[in-house]
Design an enzyme around this catalytic site. Structure first.
Site, PDB file in Angstrom:
ATOM      1  N   GLU A 303       0.834  -1.201   0.000  1.00  0.00           N
ATOM      2  CA  GLU A 303       0.000   0.000   0.000  1.00  0.00           C
ATOM      3  C   GLU A 303       0.876   1.262   0.000  1.00  0.00           C
ATOM      4  OE1 GLU A 303      -3.406   2.111   2.874  1.00  0.00           O
ATOM      5  OE2 GLU A 303      -2.129   0.499   3.649  1.00  0.00           O
ATOM      6  N   LYS A 373      -9.682   2.731  -3.166  1.00  0.00           N
ATOM      7  CA  LYS A 373     -10.193   2.164  -1.918  1.00  0.00           C
ATOM      8  C   LYS A 373     -11.588   2.689  -1.614  1.00  0.00           C
ATOM      9  CE  LYS A 373      -8.789   1.510   2.933  1.00  0.00           C
ATOM     10  NZ  LYS A 373      -7.786   1.881   3.962  1.00  0.00           N
ATOM     11  N   CYS A 427      -5.469  -2.286   2.746  1.00  0.00           N
ATOM     12  CA  CYS A 427      -5.373  -2.173   4.204  1.00  0.00           C
ATOM     13  C   CYS A 427      -6.525  -2.897   4.885  1.00  0.00           C
ATOM     14  CB  CYS A 427      -5.289  -0.706   4.603  1.00  0.00           C
ATOM     15  SG  CYS A 427      -4.866  -0.433   6.344  1.00  0.00           S
TER      16      CYS A 427
END
Length: 551
Positions: A303, A373, A427
């Site tokens: 990430e 995301k 994440c």
């Protein structure tokens, strides 16, 4: 043996009759001990000791004379203290993130490590309080508590964007044969059956005092424990034995874990060296020997791997293209921004929307595809009431002015040459069950990029990895997971770890890509499986009530 029975009675009596701070301390300690059932310990037997404490505390609350509201209040307080101990010791590692820039955020540490557990404990308080209403002596109350706890754990995973960390059902995902049951029932369904399994022995034996009666109670409790565990083990064995053993044709993955200290990651003077570190690790084997990606088809970085906006740095894209041989793809976490639209639809001057993204680059360094995301971290990637809180000087941990913008919902799959459709998880998106249900189409591969470097060498990154591993089993899909620091791995569809890089390990690992399994029940029906199991529990409870009334 008589001493054991006597001590059980004394223990039960001491818990039920405790008052004031002693009562709170008992509940808190039992909740704290329950953490040993979670990763990285996964010592589920501790729940045989801790869960009965909660049952006995509710026993006392439900038996108190007077209005029912007083009993609910007492149960809520005990449930809150149990939950506070559980979440305080399970989430203490969150404080590490506030020490990365201690001069700016250190003052928030004591609030973060106490207020968040205190808030999450409210779900356990509500479950305990509402349990008082249908609470009855005997085995029935274990079913009541199971329904309430599982229901409120589900709510914890959904209310206010949700935070289903360390859901109680993870206690049943330690051994590989039991891990498979996540694909059958999901983590909330496992929570439902965990309560009677772990509560039955001491609770049922503690309900009777005579020797012969207690032996019969022990046999019934053994049946309550053994029957579901044997069924789950049988399912797990069958699932493992029928798992495919092949690999995706023509694919070999290299995962890169640079282990960049979080305190250094965003320092301007470190940007070039960090980017070069990723490039250098990519062309080296696990042994550190340079192979220039011979035989590798896909490289995966973590990430926000590049500490800058790569799409605005042509020289970085050129370096990526120069590193990747013909046909090799790079999948990497990265940040990007685009002009924010004004109310009239035109681009607003000097206003941008920022995204935490997963980007795919081809061997020429050109952007092939991107995923943004969708499930952002509150206070980490955005602030609730962002503009108002920024106006008084508050920032989220990432210090991105204006916060990040969520991507398209439902989550799209990424089309990457030679790979199955990729379900991207950035994440903590990996802690949310129902990955397939949250996607436009069922993915054929899970890819989780993360940066657990925020949380140091604590239980947090290990819990995060285990929960991502459970997602693979729930969906019957192979998982590729890459962390800046934390745990990077390729995990098969039954949770088998193929290759792994541990915490604080700098390097790379290469692996063929295991073929995914057939979709298990949870991947097909999602939380409908949990709903069905809840209906069956409620029906069983109703039948027991009818039978007791008739006798």
């Amino acid at each position: 043996m008589r001493d054991v029975r006597d001590r059980l009675g004394e223990w039960q009596h001491a818990v039920r009759t405790a008052r004031g701070w002693r009562r709170h301390a008992i509940a808190f300690a039992a909740g704290a001990l329950a953490n040993l059932a979670m990763a990285p310990f996964l010592f589920a037997p501790i729940l045989f000791l801790s869960l009965p404490v909660l049952v006995w505390l509710i026993d006392d609350a439900a038996a108190r004379p007077g209005v029912r509201e007083e009993g609910m209040r007492s149960a809520a307080i005990s449930g809150w203290w149990f939950g506070f101990g559980y979440f305080l010791f399970g989430l203490f590692w969150i404080g590490e993130a506030f020490l990365v820039e201690a001069d700016k955020f250190g003052w928030l540490l004591p609030f973060a490590v106490t207020l968040m557990p205190a808030g999450l404990a409210l779900f356990w308080a509500a479950a305990a309080a509402l349990s008082v209403l249908p609470w009855r002596p005997g085995f029935q109350r274990l079913l009541v508590l199971a329904l309430m706890l599982a229901g409120f754990e589900w709510l914890r995973g959904h209310v206010l964007t949700g935070f289903p960390w360390n859901v109680l059902g993870y206690a049943l995902t330690g051994p590989s044969v039991f891990l498979q049951s996540a694909g059958l029932l999901g983590i909330y369904g496992l929570t439902l059956i965990a309560v009677p399994i772990f509560g039955a022995p001491l609770v049922m034996m503690g309900d009777v005092s005579a020797g012969a009666a207690r032996r019969r109670a022990g046999l019934r409790a053994a049946l309550v424990v053994a029957a579901p565990l044997l069924l789950l083990a049988g399912y797990g064995i069958a699932r493992i034995e029928t798992a495919p053993t092949g690999h995706v044709d023509g694919v070999k993955i290299r995962i890169v874990q640079p282990s960049i200290p979080q305190r250094e990651k965003w320092l301007p003077e470190k940007q070039g060296a960090i980017f070069q570190e990723h490039l250098d690790l990519s062309v080296r084997t696990a042994a550190g020997e340079r192979d220039d990606l011979a035989g590798i088809t896909h490289v995966v970085w973590p990430e926000a791997a590049m500490p800058f906006l790569p799409l605005e740095h042509p020289e970085a894209l050129e370096a990526i293209g120069a590193t990747l041989p013909e046909g090799v793809m790079l999948l990497t976490g990265a940040l990007r921004r685009e002009p924010a639209a004004a109310p009239d639809g035109m681009a607003a001057p000097q206003a941008y929307r920022a995204f935490n993204s997963l980007m795919v680059f081809d061997s020429g360094g050109a952007l092939h595809s991107v995923y943004d995301k969708t499930h952002l971290v509150p206070f980490g990637e955005y602030l609730p009431w962002q503009a108002a809180l920024e106006a008084v000087g508050l920032e989220q941990l990432t210090r991105m002015r204006g916060g990040f913008t969520e991507g398209v919902i439902p989550r799209p799959t990424l089309a990457v040459p030679r790979l199955p459709p990729v379900g991207s998880l950035i994440c903590y998106e990996a802690i949310f069950p129902g990955v397939g249900a949250a996607s436009r189409a069922r993915p054929g591969l899970l890819l989780n990029v993360t940066n657990d470097g925020w949380f140091g060498n604590t239980t947090g990154p290990r819990q995060h990895f285990h929960q991502a591993r459970v997602r693979a089993v729930e969906e019957g899909l192979t998982l590729v997971r890459v962390a800046n620091n934390g745990i990077s791995a390729v995990v098969g569809p039954t949770g088998k770890i193929v290759v792994m890089l541990g915490i604080n390990v700098k390097g790379s690992a290469s692996s063929l890509l295991p073929i995914s399994h057939s979709p298990p029940a949870y991947a097909v029906w999602g939380d409908g499986v949990f709903l069905l199991a809840g209906v069956l529990f409620a029906a069983t409870l109703f039948i027991l009530r009818i039978r007791n009334h008739s006798t």
